[in-house]
Design an enzyme around this catalytic site. Structure first.
Site, short mmCIF file in Angstrom:
data_model
loop_
_atom_site.label_atom_id
_atom_site.label_comp_id
_atom_site.label_asym_id
_atom_site.label_seq_id
_atom_site.Cartn_x
_atom_site.Cartn_y
_atom_site.Cartn_z
N GLU A 1 -0.73 -1.89 5.02
CA GLU A 1 0.18 -2.03 6.44
C GLU A 1 0.09 -0.66 6.84
O GLU A 1 0.30 -0.42 8.29
CB GLU A 1 1.59 -2.21 6.18
CG GLU A 1 2.66 -2.39 7.07
CD GLU A 1 2.91 -1.31 7.94
OE1 GLU A 1 2.77 -1.51 9.11
OE2 GLU A 1 3.17 -0.07 7.25
N ASP B 1 0.80 -1.26 -0.11
CA ASP B 1 -0.08 -0.07 -0.03
C ASP B 1 0.79 1.12 -0.08
O ASP B 1 2.00 1.30 0.34
CB ASP B 1 -1.04 0.13 1.03
CG ASP B 1 -0.34 -0.14 2.47
OD1 ASP B 1 0.77 -0.96 2.42
OD2 ASP B 1 -0.56 0.41 3.54
ZN LIG Z 1 5.05 3.77 6.48
ZN LIG Z 2 6.28 1.01 5.51
#
Ligand SMILES: [Zn+2]
Ligand SMILES: [Zn+2]
Length: 391
Positions: A136, A79
């Protein structure tokens, strides 16, 4: 093992292009559709069995050779972040307000480069699971993949993940066993008072003054309650109240970030913050509403797997390019949840130091992943898999 890095250096051109392509097309948490399509197509073309849909946009590529029961998990994140890019790079994001400012484009490219090389090797024996996770950056994509059955469907004996680190020389590896990254909890405080005329404070209950006092009282949690030898952070990142000089508002809102490197300290922080806020509010005749949202847990690297991961780096790049025991970080990382279930290690690879471009910190609009790491990072994954399956 330097042959491995040299061999990969010759063939990483396509993965540098791939990294820049992903960089051009950043996608936010759980929206990594283009990226996961690309990852899945590559893995399939190299013979991996591809499982999609875990955690929404998550991808797992599995390759099995021989008869060994050993199972390895390697994880990358996909991401991007809601930041307007200012790198000026030729491969600048085409999406306004979105960019890969944490290097997850590079993590994905490194693991794919390794995936191709490992798939061409017929000699190893075991099951390799390559885990490409969404979200994440605060979204907990790892947790979502696990809730969808990641490790039941793809059991692993050990899991490893790598993150780039600006400020550390490019290609330099950093390890740490035990607690390596902080837990991170989010707290919203709403202080309800009684609004009124600024000229007649005695007819109101001022939540703004109570909030100001709470901000100061919170500073004593780390300085007076936490053992000085332990790590904790209590940051009040936002305080909102009022709109006019002659109006006492009815509400003040505070946003806190609370971090620690130890579950005991994490519990203490919650207990002390709640007690302090409640007592402060009572003393000012206002009411405090506390919304405590647990975020990522403390990331704990297991000792044996970290030793194993260290040795791979020492063999690959030599002792002068390996930090055996790096400092813990107060950032947080959702690979921590995978490490709660499966032993393993989270390691860092330097993105560049000094005046180099790679030294720009992650989450900065000028940050870019250092493509010089693609050969080294991929060679590291290949070497780790070789050593793991040779056990
Ligand atoms: Zn980050
Ligand atoms: Zn990262």
């Amino acid at each position: 093992m330097t042959y491995l890095r040299d061999a990969l250096t010759d063939r990483v051109g396509e993965f540098i292009q791939l990294r820049r392509d992903i960089h051009r097309h950043p996608e936010l948490a759980f929206e990594e559709h283009r990226t996961s399509d690309l990852v899945a197509a590559k893995l399939e073309s190299w013979g991996y069995a591809v499982h999609r849909g875990l955690g929404g946009t998550g991808v797992v590529g599995t390759l099995k050779r021989g008869t060994s029961a050993r199972r390895l998990g390697l994880r990358a994140d996909m991401d991007a972040l809601p930041i307007q890019e200012a790198t000026g790079a030729e491969w600048t994001s085409v999406k306004p307000g979105l960019m890969h400012a944490c290097g997850h484009d590079g993590h994905t490219a490194m693991l794919l480069a390794a995936a191709k090389t490992i798939a061409q090797d017929q000699t190893w024996d075991g099951t390799l699971n390559l885990i490409f996770q969404p979200a994440e950056e605060g979204g907990g994509g790892a947790v979502r993949m696990m809730a969808d059955g990641l490790f039941e469907q793809h059991p692993c004996d050990a899991v490893f993940a790598m993150h780039n680190m600006p400020g550390t020389p490019v290609g330099h590896f950093v390890f740490r066993d035990g607690a390596a990254m902080a837990s991170s909890d989010y707290v919203t405080l709403r202080i309800h008072g009684t609004g009124g005329h600024g000229a007649m404070p005695h007819r109101a209950a001022d939540p703004l003054v109570a909030a100001a006092s709470i901000v100061m009282a919170l500073q004593t949690v780390v300085s007076r309650n936490v053992d000085p030898l332990h790590t904790a952070v209590v940051t009040v990142g936002a305080l909102h109240a009022g709109q006019a000089n002659n109006v006492i508002p009815a509400l003040a809102t505070l946003e806190l970030s609370v971090r620690s490197l130890d579950p005991e300290v994490r519990r203490l922080l919650e207990q002390r913050i709640k007690a302090l806020v409640a007592a402060q509010a009572e003393s000012f005749g206002v009411r405090a509403e506390i919304d405590w949202r647990p975020g990522y847990c403390v990331l704990v690297n297991s000792v044996a797997e970290t030793d194993f991961a260290r040795q791979v780096a020492l063999d690959l790049v030599g002792a002068e390019r390996v930090t055996l025991h790096g400092p813990a970080l107060t950032g947080s990382e959702d690979f921590a949840f995978m490490l709660e279930k499966i032993p393993g290690s989270y390691l860092l690879i330097g993105n560049g130091d000094g005046d180099s471009a790679g030294a720009c910190m992650v989450h900065n609009p000028g940050y870019d992943f250092n493509d010089d790491n693609i050969a080294t990072g991929a060679a590291y994954w290949v070497a780790l898999a070789e050593k793991f399956f040779a056990h």
